[in-house]
Design an enzyme around this catalytic site. Structure first.
Site, PDB file in Angstrom:
ATOM      1  CE  LYS A   1      -2.207  -0.686   3.830  1.00 12.99           C
ATOM      2  NZ  LYS A   1      -1.576  -1.970   4.194  1.00 12.99           N
TER       3      LYS A   1
ATOM      4  CE  LYS B   1      -0.459   3.960   7.909  1.00  7.92           C
ATOM      5  NZ  LYS B   1      -0.571   2.785   7.015  1.00  7.92           N
TER       6      LYS B   1
ATOM      7  CD  GLU C   1      -0.128   3.271   3.375  1.00  6.40           C
ATOM      8  OE1 GLU C   1       0.681   4.080   2.899  1.00  6.40           O
ATOM      9  OE2 GLU C   1       0.210   2.191   3.911  1.00  6.40           O
ATOM     10  N   GLY C   2      -4.817   3.606   4.455  1.00 10.93           N
ATOM     11  CA  GLY C   2      -5.333   2.960   5.662  1.00 10.93           C
ATOM     12  C   GLY C   2      -4.260   2.121   6.339  1.00 10.93           C
TER      13      GLY C   2
HETATM   14  N1  LIG Z   1       6.670  -2.213  -5.763  1.00  6.84           N
HETATM   15  C1  LIG Z   1       7.587  -2.495  -4.831  1.00  6.84           C
HETATM   16  N2  LIG Z   1       8.910  -2.307  -5.071  1.00  6.84           N
HETATM   17  C2  LIG Z   1       9.832  -2.590  -4.139  1.00  6.84           C
HETATM   18  N3  LIG Z   1       9.545  -3.076  -2.917  1.00  6.84           N
HETATM   19  C3  LIG Z   1       8.255  -3.309  -2.596  1.00  6.84           C
HETATM   20  C4  LIG Z   1       7.222  -3.007  -3.531  1.00  6.84           C
HETATM   21  N4  LIG Z   1       6.034  -3.333  -2.955  1.00  6.84           N
HETATM   22  C5  LIG Z   1       6.318  -3.796  -1.727  1.00  6.84           C
HETATM   23  N5  LIG Z   1       7.644  -3.785  -1.492  1.00  6.84           N
HETATM   24  C6  LIG Z   1       8.322  -4.330  -0.283  1.00  6.84           C
HETATM   25  O1  LIG Z   1       7.321  -4.852   0.562  1.00  6.84           O
HETATM   26  C7  LIG Z   1       7.316  -4.191   1.826  1.00  6.84           C
HETATM   27  C8  LIG Z   1       5.868  -3.884   2.203  1.00  6.84           C
HETATM   28  O2  LIG Z   1       5.372  -2.862   1.363  1.00  6.84           O
HETATM   29  P1  LIG Z   1       4.522  -1.648   1.962  1.00  6.84           P
HETATM   30  O3  LIG Z   1       4.207  -0.744   0.827  1.00  6.84           O
HETATM   31  O4  LIG Z   1       5.212  -1.058   3.139  1.00  6.84           O
HETATM   32  O5  LIG Z   1       3.219  -2.472   2.431  1.00  6.84           O
HETATM   33  P2  LIG Z   1       1.920  -1.957   3.232  1.00  6.84           P
HETATM   34  O6  LIG Z   1       1.905  -0.474   3.176  1.00  6.84           O
HETATM   35  O7  LIG Z   1       0.762  -2.586   2.535  1.00  6.84           O
HETATM   36  O8  LIG Z   1       2.075  -2.510   4.629  1.00  6.84           O
HETATM   37  C9  LIG Z   1       8.185  -2.945   1.644  1.00  6.84           C
HETATM   38  O9  LIG Z   1       8.909  -2.618   2.797  1.00  6.84           O
HETATM   39  C10 LIG Z   1       9.117  -3.335   0.525  1.00  6.84           C
HETATM   40  O10 LIG Z   1      10.243  -4.014   1.054  1.00  6.84           O
HETATM   41 MG   LIG Z   2       1.910   1.047   4.646  1.00  6.39          MG
END
Ligand SMILES: Nc1ncnc2c1ncn2[C@@H]1O[C@H](COP(=O)(O)OP(=O)(O)O)[C@@H](O)[C@H]1O
Ligand SMILES: [Mg+2]
Length: 217
Positions: free
Chosen positions: A16, A38, A115-116
């Site tokens: 996300k 956020k 962002e949720g």
């Molecule tokens: N498109 C992407 N490119 C590179 N790393 C990514 C990508 N999507 C997710 N990640 C990896 O996955 C982890 C989780 O993504 P994140 O966006 O923080 O998830 P969420 O916000 O849904 O919890 C990140 O810390 C990163 O390491």
């Molecule tokens: Mg997040």
């Protein structure tokens, strides 16, 4: 695009924050003035790691709104669901602060990407869910999904939960990172594209590429 959009995902850690930062960057490049917010940050003190990440991906320094904490109005220290993190910190969750912050941002920017925490059914309090907030605020929603095994199921369940509450599915972002099983990854993307085309023809579909970040290498 104009207004406040809610960014949710089929699960926590699905991408996300990456998707939010990426979409904000894309929109800004097109001349649509975009900021991210956020809803509730957990696991931090005095900052929001998700806002930090959004700005890094957007390639911009902290904004005035970040310095004033309008973009992350509620922060709890324990890395848990908001309902539990709030109980552990012995603090209530002032929902109206989230709404007020979004309004201020919407007054200054064309688009606010909110962002949720986690997915749609994540509790904000013991009797109030994330999806209840989205429905009350009537926020068009963007769902982040992935190609990993299980994603089709989680995506369709999330879409049903939105539909049941009359929430508009504005878009789906398919996160192509991490690559796992190429055959499953590719079919999941095709399946979801076709599902949306048939059932939700107005819903946009974006594919999020891998975003390498110098700070994370
Ligand atoms: N498109 C992407 N490119 C590179 N790393 C990514 C990508 N999507 C997710 N990640 C990896 O996955 C982890 C989780 O993504 P994140 O966006 O923080 O998830 P969420 O916000 O849904 O919890 C990140 O810390 C990163 O390491
Ligand atoms: Mg997040």
């Amino acid at each position: 695009m104009k207004g406040i959009f809610f960014i949710t995902g089929i699960d926590t850690n699905i991408g996300k924050s990456y998707a939010t930062g990426w979409l904000a960057r894309e929109l800004n490049c097109k001349g649509i003035k975009t900021i991210t917010q956020k809803m509730i940050q957990t696991g931090n003190v005095g900052h929001s790691e998700d806002i930090d990440l959004h700005r890094e991906i957007m390639g911009i320094p902290f904004t005035e709104e970040d310095k004033e904490r309008i973009t992350f109005p509620i922060v709890f220290s324990y890395p848990a669901s908001p309902h539990l993190a709030a109980e552990i910190d012995h603090k209530p969750i002032p929902i109206e602060k989230i709404t007020a912050s979004s309004r201020i941002l919407a007054g200054r920017y064309d688009v606010v990407l909110l962002e949720g925490a986690g997915g749609l059914m994540v509790p904000i309090t013991r009797d109030y869910l994330t999806v209840d907030y989205i429905a009350e605020q009537k926020l068009p929603t963007i769902l982040v999904t992935s190609g990993r095994l299980g994603s089709i199921n989680h995506t369709l369940l999330s879409i049903e939960a939105l539909e049941k509450r009359g929430i508009a599915l504005y878009g789906v972002i398919y996160n192509s990172f991490p690559k796992s099983d190429e055959i499953i990854d590719n079919d999941t993307e095709v399946y979801l594209r076709e599902f949306l085309k048939k059932r939700y023809p107005d819903t946009r579909f974006w594919t999020l590429p891998e975003i390498p970040l110098p700070s994370r290498e």
